[in-house]
Design a protein around this motif. Structure first.
Motif, short mmCIF file in Angstrom:
data_model
loop_
_atom_site.label_atom_id
_atom_site.label_comp_id
_atom_site.label_asym_id
_atom_site.label_seq_id
_atom_site.Cartn_x
_atom_site.Cartn_y
_atom_site.Cartn_z
N VAL A 51 40.46 -61.39 43.13
CA VAL A 51 40.03 -61.56 44.53
C VAL A 51 40.94 -60.76 45.45
O VAL A 51 40.47 -60.07 46.38
CB VAL A 51 40.04 -63.05 44.91
N LEU A 52 42.26 -60.82 45.23
CA LEU A 52 43.19 -60.07 46.05
C LEU A 52 42.91 -58.58 45.97
O LEU A 52 42.85 -57.88 47.00
CB LEU A 52 44.62 -60.37 45.62
N ARG A 53 42.72 -58.08 44.76
CA ARG A 53 42.44 -56.64 44.61
C ARG A 53 41.10 -56.27 45.25
O ARG A 53 40.97 -55.21 45.85
CB ARG A 53 42.45 -56.28 43.12
N GLY A 54 40.13 -57.16 45.12
CA GLY A 54 38.83 -56.89 45.73
C GLY A 54 38.91 -56.82 47.25
O GLY A 54 38.30 -55.95 47.88
N LEU A 55 39.67 -57.73 47.86
CA LEU A 55 39.80 -57.73 49.31
C LEU A 55 40.59 -56.51 49.81
O LEU A 55 40.30 -55.97 50.88
CB LEU A 55 40.47 -59.02 49.79
N LEU A 56 41.58 -56.08 49.01
CA LEU A 56 42.30 -54.85 49.38
C LEU A 56 41.35 -53.65 49.38
O LEU A 56 41.37 -52.82 50.31
CB LEU A 56 43.44 -54.61 48.39
N MET A 57 40.52 -53.56 48.36
CA MET A 57 39.57 -52.46 48.29
C MET A 57 38.55 -52.55 49.42
O MET A 57 38.18 -51.53 50.02
CB MET A 57 38.87 -52.47 46.93
N LEU A 58 38.11 -53.77 49.72
CA LEU A 58 37.17 -53.95 50.83
C LEU A 58 37.78 -53.47 52.14
O LEU A 58 37.10 -52.84 52.96
CB LEU A 58 36.78 -55.42 50.94
N ALA A 59 39.07 -53.76 52.35
CA ALA A 59 39.73 -53.33 53.58
C ALA A 59 39.78 -51.80 53.67
O ALA A 59 39.61 -51.22 54.76
CB ALA A 59 41.14 -53.91 53.64
N LEU A 60 40.02 -51.13 52.56
CA LEU A 60 40.02 -49.67 52.56
C LEU A 60 38.63 -49.13 52.91
O LEU A 60 38.49 -48.18 53.70
CB LEU A 60 40.47 -49.15 51.20
N LEU A 61 37.60 -49.73 52.33
CA LEU A 61 36.23 -49.31 52.62
C LEU A 61 35.90 -49.55 54.09
O LEU A 61 35.28 -48.70 54.75
CB LEU A 61 35.24 -50.06 51.74
N TRP A 62 36.29 -50.70 54.60
CA TRP A 62 35.99 -51.05 55.99
C TRP A 62 36.65 -50.06 56.96
O TRP A 62 36.05 -49.68 57.97
CB TRP A 62 36.47 -52.47 56.28
N GLY A 63 37.85 -49.63 56.64
CA GLY A 63 38.52 -48.66 57.50
C GLY A 63 37.75 -47.36 57.60
O GLY A 63 37.63 -46.76 58.69
N THR A 64 37.20 -46.89 56.50
CA THR A 64 36.43 -45.64 56.54
C THR A 64 35.13 -45.83 57.31
O THR A 64 34.74 -44.98 58.12
CB THR A 64 36.11 -45.13 55.12
N TRP A 65 34.44 -46.95 57.08
CA TRP A 65 33.19 -47.19 57.80
C TRP A 65 33.44 -47.28 59.30
O TRP A 65 32.67 -46.73 60.10
CB TRP A 65 32.53 -48.48 57.29
N SER A 66 34.50 -47.95 59.69
CA SER A 66 34.82 -48.08 61.12
C SER A 66 35.07 -46.71 61.75
O SER A 66 34.64 -46.45 62.88
CB SER A 66 36.06 -48.97 61.30
N GLY A 67 35.76 -45.83 61.02
CA GLY A 67 36.03 -44.50 61.54
C GLY A 67 34.75 -43.73 61.83
O GLY A 67 34.61 -43.10 62.90
#
Length: 389
Positions: A51-67
């Motif tokens: 779960v921790l690794r999944g949320l870290l990856m989600l945060a990286l994806l979210w940063g690109t989408w936001s940009g």
């Protein structure tokens, strides 16, 4: 008069009333695929580390989408340079999604993922710099953004090479450097928010796509299982839960937030968008992803003699509680008030998790749906639409 095709500019700035384009929705599809891959990876691992690794990856994806959402808020995404750049980013993000199952296993797959992720980031900044032609302040802001992004890239590459829990720690450090650096440089900076309507609509549409993942989770959990009363009950509760998540955001909260964003101007408006949407929506998205993980576990175990179990119960109840906490933070930033009813609901949902873990699988979602239904009924009765929940 319509310009001939060859005379149309490569970059077309947007106006205040600009809305999301069909191409941006098409762009989001690669993120839907990546999120599905994330949910599948966490479901296979079924532990706190996963779960921790999944949320870290989600945060990286979210940063690109936001940009890319900010880029589409500056210039139209459906033509010229922006469309070409976003097509490249789509291809790279699809590679990221493909390699998510190998992200933490070491080897070439993890390096490919980081390389594709960095390509998405670099294309964004390059295209944004070209689109900002003539705006010295914005170009300076984009140039500054390269600093935390480069430092973050070094940490990501180092983590991939070292592997194991060192990779997790360095990925977390990369995320902190990237997000904190962009946030701090945005204060008193030169970002532009040209269309509040576009910003709110894009985030609302992504939230719908994320909620759709909880519906997909119902099908994933039911795959290969014979139809039974318990399975149908679990599936119906999963759909009811998705409806509740949608209702809590779109019935009142989204409209009230957009009015608040339109009511301010200049740097205050930009920071309200950064804090309320770019950063403030991430807990909601993370909560929906965890909820989908829990729903999949409920459906997969429906009809069996075993209880739901700690992992699925915490994912389900913790995910919904995190989603509600995200609403609290969003309201606190946008309206400077605390949504007490949603705080009480979040506490009630979280408190019911230990009970759901030891009871038959359908009990967990039934309790969550009951709490959210009461919350929706109370808010619909006592909350004026112009104020928001």
């Amino acid at each position: 008069m319509t310009l001939p095709r060859k005379a149309r500019p490569a970059v077309r700035p947007v106006g205040e009333d600009h809305r999301a384009t069909p191409f941006e929705l098409f762009f989001d599809l690669v993120y839907v695929f990546a999120i599905t891959q994330l949910t599948g990876s966490m479901a296979r691992e079924r532990d706190a580390g996963g779960v921790l690794r999944g949320l870290l990856m989600l945060a990286l994806l979210w940063g690109t989408w936001s940009g890319y959402t900010w880029l589409g808020n500056h210039s139209r995404a459906d033509g010229g340079l922006l469309r070409g750049g976003m097509v490249v980013a789509m291809a790279a993000m699809f590679v990221v999604g493909l390699t998510i199952p190998e992200a933490w296993a070491g080897g070439p797959g993890a390096l490919v993922l980081v390389g594709a992720y960095l390509l998405v980031r670099w294309v964004h900044l390059v295209v944004f710099a070209v689109a900002a032609d003539g705006d010295t302040g914005l170009r300076r802001q984009i140039a500054i953004t390269w600093l935390p992004m480069t430092a973050s890239a070094a940490l990501l590459v180092s983590g991939t090479l070292l592997g194991s829990w060192t990779q997790v720690l360095l990925f977390a450090a990369a995320l902190v450097v990237d997000w904190a650096g962009i946030y701090l440089t945005a204060r008193n900076g030169h970002w532009r928010l040209r269309s509040p309507a576009h910003m709110t609509e894009r985030h609302g549409l992504f939230l719908i796509l994320a909620i759709g993942e909880s519906i997909v989770a119902v099908g994933a959990g039911a795959a290969g299982r014979p139809v039974s009363v318990a399975l149908l009950l679990a599936a119906v509760l999963g759909i009811a839960l998705a409806v509740c998540l949608w209702w809590l955001y779109f019935d009142v909260a989204a409209e009230a937030a957009e009015r608040g964003l339109r009511g301010v101007r200049g740097e205050r408006q930009v920071m309200l968008a950064v804090e309320g949407y770019t950063y403030g929506h991430f807990p909601m998205i993370a909560g929906i992803l965890l909820t989908a993980l829990g729903v999949e576990g409920v459906v997969a175990h429906a009809g069996g003699s075993a209880p739901l179990g700690v992992f699925s119960a915490l994912a389900l109840h913790g995910g919904v509680a995190l989603y509600l906490v995200g609403h609290l933070l969003f309201r606190l930033r946008m309206r400077r008030t605390l949504g007490r009813r949603r705080l009480v609901a979040a506490c009630a949902v979280l408190a019911a998790a230990p009970l759901a873990a030891v009871l038959p699988p359908p009990v967990g979602p039934a309790v969550v749906v009951a709490v959210l239904a009461v919350l929706i009924a109370v808010e619909s009765t006592v909350t004026p639409r112009e104020e928001g929940p």
